[in-house]
Write an enzyme that holds these catalytic residues in place. Structure first.
Site, short mmCIF file in Angstrom:
data_model
loop_
_atom_site.label_atom_id
_atom_site.label_comp_id
_atom_site.label_asym_id
_atom_site.label_seq_id
_atom_site.Cartn_x
_atom_site.Cartn_y
_atom_site.Cartn_z
N THR C 17 40.73 41.67 53.16
CA THR C 17 41.92 43.09 53.25
C THR C 17 41.04 43.63 55.15
O THR C 17 40.21 44.08 54.36
CB THR C 17 42.77 43.69 52.12
OG1 THR C 17 41.59 43.97 51.61
CG2 THR C 17 43.67 42.84 51.15
N GLU C 159 50.42 41.08 40.16
CA GLU C 159 49.89 42.32 39.36
C GLU C 159 51.01 42.80 38.67
O GLU C 159 51.61 44.53 38.16
CB GLU C 159 50.11 42.79 40.70
CG GLU C 159 50.89 43.16 40.97
CD GLU C 159 49.90 43.85 42.75
OE1 GLU C 159 49.76 44.65 43.36
OE2 GLU C 159 51.29 43.66 44.18
N VAL C 192 44.84 45.73 39.41
CA VAL C 192 44.77 47.63 39.39
C VAL C 192 46.36 47.88 38.97
O VAL C 192 46.15 48.18 38.27
CB VAL C 192 44.12 48.49 40.86
CG1 VAL C 192 44.24 49.55 40.80
CG2 VAL C 192 43.51 48.19 41.03
N ASP C 193 46.97 47.10 39.85
CA ASP C 193 48.67 47.37 39.67
C ASP C 193 48.82 46.45 38.14
O ASP C 193 49.95 47.40 37.38
CB ASP C 193 49.22 47.19 40.89
CG ASP C 193 49.37 48.37 41.84
OD1 ASP C 193 48.83 49.07 41.74
OD2 ASP C 193 50.18 48.02 42.74
N ARG C 237 28.86 49.48 46.31
CA ARG C 237 27.65 49.13 46.54
C ARG C 237 27.24 48.76 45.34
O ARG C 237 25.81 48.13 44.87
CB ARG C 237 26.49 50.88 46.08
CG ARG C 237 27.58 51.80 47.55
CD ARG C 237 27.41 53.32 47.31
NE ARG C 237 28.30 53.95 46.04
CZ ARG C 237 28.29 54.30 45.42
NH1 ARG C 237 27.64 55.16 45.87
NH2 ARG C 237 29.46 54.75 44.32
N ASP C 389 25.91 11.49 33.03
CA ASP C 389 26.52 10.39 32.85
C ASP C 389 28.24 10.64 33.84
O ASP C 389 27.71 11.60 34.55
CB ASP C 389 26.75 9.63 31.63
CG ASP C 389 27.89 11.69 30.68
OD1 ASP C 389 28.27 11.75 31.77
OD2 ASP C 389 27.94 11.64 29.93
#
Lengths: 434, 434, 434
Positions: C17, C159, C192-193, C237, C389
């Protein structure tokens, strides 16, 4: 139309059951009478005079009389909502009819209890059509007693695979014109009978964790505007176990739990509220340790983490693995092992700070928590940053919304809240957020 | 109407597949012939001549002939129910039609095998409408052969996301007049193809645990009156791993499992039954250790827990954390680390005791297990109490109900059961409960 | 009809995004412009100009203009599919109407961007009828602009509990004549939502793991022929944490994930591909350690496993438990602690070998991996056999199918793939399997 909850309470922390009639006592309603007089943190959000499993089958007609008598006498002053549990079973028409008769009697306004009854708890429901039978009986009870349709809440105990599946249909079934399922209030898991219905077994006879059931209950509550409650925790002496279960539930969105004693009610009422003091969680080789700073220093005194100064830096030993680090790396390594648990005061601060930043046009701000960690006598200063953006703010608003709901609906707990947090924090918590 | 199971067996512990035709053997039906003659603990509850994945595509017509021949010759004496697996695929009409033809041939009473066939296993089903196609073919097979509609059981292998979702609809679909889905018997997870259908992958190529699939299968079995079976456990030498998987399954209400060898059949038949001797589980810093008392003393001889006498009591060390305790606290601390696993004898005792107490008007009684634990040479006496109420009694009744179902349907296992538990315990287990 | 995926991509690894308009910059489209020019491993499979949460509400009309401008200028050369996210909310008709207007504008072929737009991402959907509203708006956009019905893909952000439940209905709803839901492409979790909608909370404010949501999303993708994508991983990070999350997702069949930075795109594009070198996983008393052989010797140098020679064999110590073993038992004991993670080369080898064996009439072959393990200076030779297999082959074909999908659709990544694996391995990987 959104799925706004239609009941007085948007949150229910504690669901407290009391036997309605105890055999062999001079006053068979003694326990009911005592429970009706609980106040403050010992009083639940929802009180359930339990005319099903907690009461012997032979005592249940007397139990109905006791409910009417005790609720008439004390109901007006009870700080909890009152939702008696009646008998019901998806496989037994006779049991269902008996439950109907008991509801008709308990809700009768002529007996005096009716007005204090907020709803009923229906156990042992099956598929959605079984839920509708209970709903229909409630509608008849309402019209017989001149009450508005849908005014009595209905809560169910989810204790069968069929009921678990039915929860997936609530959102669409609740709108249909042939029922009043909008009266639904609590979805309560009943793990003991659920275990039997699922034919599950464990070596020790203990209950399975049923993580999926609890998720599905919480999801159904979310989708249909209801409130999810976990089932009873039998080992009433095991306060730590009860807390662990609640923490697990909270992470699923299940904020309420059954309580079997006033002691458990206190724990259930308190656990969903942020702590009064912030503290640190240390991951000590897979075991989570709570560190509470004194004068800004938090000390770890176990043996699962070793730290010693070396000629050119430090040796950090965690579970048999050693790292050799300089000052800065040590600080980073320790930072990786800890997380901060904010107090109510911290949460309110951060929300207020973010609200101000947002008004000033900023989308995200950093909140910092600093502490000195002492391990094996060596002190390490760390600073944990957390970015707050709209999403963090929204997530933090759940405990605050719960706090406000408690504050608004439970004046009898104001004193305990102020004792715990201090009056000013309480004041600010009721003002922050939207 | 309750969701009573309509089949002979209320429990199925073992689902044993056998290739129907092996290439390059003088007798391509050798494995079938051998499997048909298994008896006692080596004989499964459900035997599945496997004309799908276990048999090479080119051998499947011959496999059908072999099934007919071997089942005609031996079927009457086979202690297991016989449910051949035929070919099927939600995405292939040709495969479905071939499966139909095979069923028509296998069930033909003129060939002699028909009467011994209890049902068929349909693999690779998709959405509920695909299940209905298989059901319709079975109805046609029945009417063509003059059998009663619905007399052939149908079991499915759940090995697609679509089939997992379909299980949520069974309870309501099974009642509809246009199908005979009441014939449904087993819901069997097939994790290998499911993993492919879900496009899942793991670094080592091992199967994911699929906890949610197993929960959903068990739930569907509960809601629709069926029986849940876990898929194959490939590593046939890993007996411990097979047991761990079964213990995990049992806690989900999935009491049966696929078996690939007579050795796995023995394990699958035995694992859901309570042990012959009770024992203790010790939580040794996160690792569960089984302690079997000798002369009332259970000894822990690992290094994960340390215990030593000090001047004023004891030092108990668990995973780097030390506690200093007096006599009583030590006993409590140890009690927190152990749990008792009851034997069949214990379970029967407790149930009988509770039944007597209930008759005498008591709702709950305490059952006590005492043991002496020896750690680092120090002996600690502990007593574990467990409250038994109606709910505990009901939960304990699942292994007993299973035991009785085995005893009633598997006379060929009576000898093994008596050898394991002793004749008197077996006798009492078949008499307790309702 | 099978549930074949109808879109160009059968796999999507990365969902990246980018804010559409940033306030206070000379060029508010700077970030869009930069993202449009990413190539190779830094370029995502699906690029999402994000006119919802990543862009300030006041900037969203300008964001639409920026999308049109940047996509017109650069769209043709962007290696990713382009799916802008517009505003939407199940509870707000005004927001939905605004989203509709934005889509109408962005897809307008007169502005030049229309042809480069592959579809739209709709956030905050509720029940299935809410999904249909978005679908209907897309149909109107298509007919207004003279495009074929269903030619614009639709992806949703899951969400809310309601949307999670709706996913269970997709398979049957997608066939109905009143909608064009066959346009559905990605099911993207938005944790989050979702956490807010479920009212979940954790002590530290961190996100719950939501294992069930991710399973249900992957299952819906499987049942309806769609692609499952996990939500954003905030701590950009923490590369290790991002990898752990992806590994967990892959075991659920969720092979794609949100990326917030080009760095995360690289990780997301790479993680689902097999490693360039095989390595071993060692279970060091519950901690998983990666061992990479050098010259055929893999060394463990931690303290969680101890090995020493004794008079009559070896002492192997794992987590406080000692075993005394002779040569052969030692090798078996070590073998129990390790698993091999095959490289792309290994996977291609094994598949090719199995294909040859199958052609020669063999159903299963053993693949062997040998290594020398050095622990505390002692070397132990082990050989891990794995039976291959048809099922193993099929499971292994998921990473290969993904690899081929990448190779076919992402010529801009050929160079990076050849650098990583070598040209000959890449060549063979594109040729193996079916």
């Amino acid at each position: 139309m959104s799925t706004e909850r239609d009941h007085d309470r948007a949150f229910v922390r504690s669901f407290f059951t009391t036997p309605t009639a105890v055999e062999g006592e001079a006053d068979s309603a003694k326990m009911l009478r005592r429970a009706a007089q609980l106040r403050g943190m010992e009083a639940p959000d929802v009180w359930v005079p339990d005319n099903e499993d907690a009461t012997a089958p032979s005592m249940r007609d007397e139990g109905v009389e006791n409910i009417v008598e005790v609720v008439t006498a004390h109901g007006e002053d009870v700080p909890a909502e009152i939702h008696p549990r009646v008998v019901w079973h998806r496989d037994s028409p006779a049991t269902r009819y008996r439950g109907f008769q008991h509801m008709l009697e308990i809700a009768d306004p002529e007996d005096g209890a009716g007005e204090q009854i907020d709803g009923f708890v229906i156990p042992e429901v099956g598929g959605i059509d079984d839920w509708k039978k209970a709903d229909e009986f409630l509608t008849i009870v309402e019209t017989e007693h001149g009450m508005e349709e849908g005014s009595l809440a209905m809560s169910v105990i989810v204790e069968s695979g069929a009921a678990e599946l039915a929860m997936g249909d609530l959102r669409e079934e609740m709108g249909r014109p042939e029922n009043n399922l909008e009266r639904l209030f609590l979805l309560v898991d009943g793990e003991v009978d659920y275990t039997k219905d699922m034919r599950a077994m464990t070596p020790t006879g203990g209950l399975p964790p049923w993580a999926e059931l609890r998720h599905n209950t919480s999801r159904a509550a979310s989708a249909a505007g209801l409130i999810a409650i976990d089932g009873p925790y039998d080992d009433i002496r095991d306060v730590e176990g009860y807390h662990d279960r609640m923490e697990d539930n909270h992470a699923k969105g299940m904020l309420g739990i059954w309580a079997l004693t006033p002691g458990q009610v206190v724990e259930a009422n308190t656990a969903p509220l942020p702590p009064e003091e912030g503290y640190w969680l240390l991951d000590a080789d897979g075991r989570e340790v709570e560190l509470r700073p004194e004068d800004g220093v938090a000390t770890y005194d176990g043996d699962r983490i070793e730290l010693e100064a070396t000629d050119d830096g430090y040796r950090l030993g965690v579970g048999g693995d050693d790292e050799h680090l300089d000052d800065e790396d040590l600080s980073d390594a320790i930072l990786d092992l800890v997380e901060y648990v904010p107090s109510l005061d911290d949460v309110v601060d951060s929300m207020a700070e973010f609200e101000a930043a947002k008004e000033a046009g900023k989308g995200a701000i950093a909140m910092t928590q600093a502490v000195t960690l002492r391990i094996d006598g060596i002190e390490v200063d760390i600073e944990a940053d957390r970015m707050w953006d709209e999403a963090t703010y929204q997530a933090a608003s759940t405990p605050i919304a719960l706090f406000k709901d408690v504050y608004e609906n439970r004046p009898d707990q104001h004193e305990a809240l102020e004792e715990r947090y201090g009056a000013s924090v309480v004041q600010r918590a009721t003002a922050v957020g939207n």
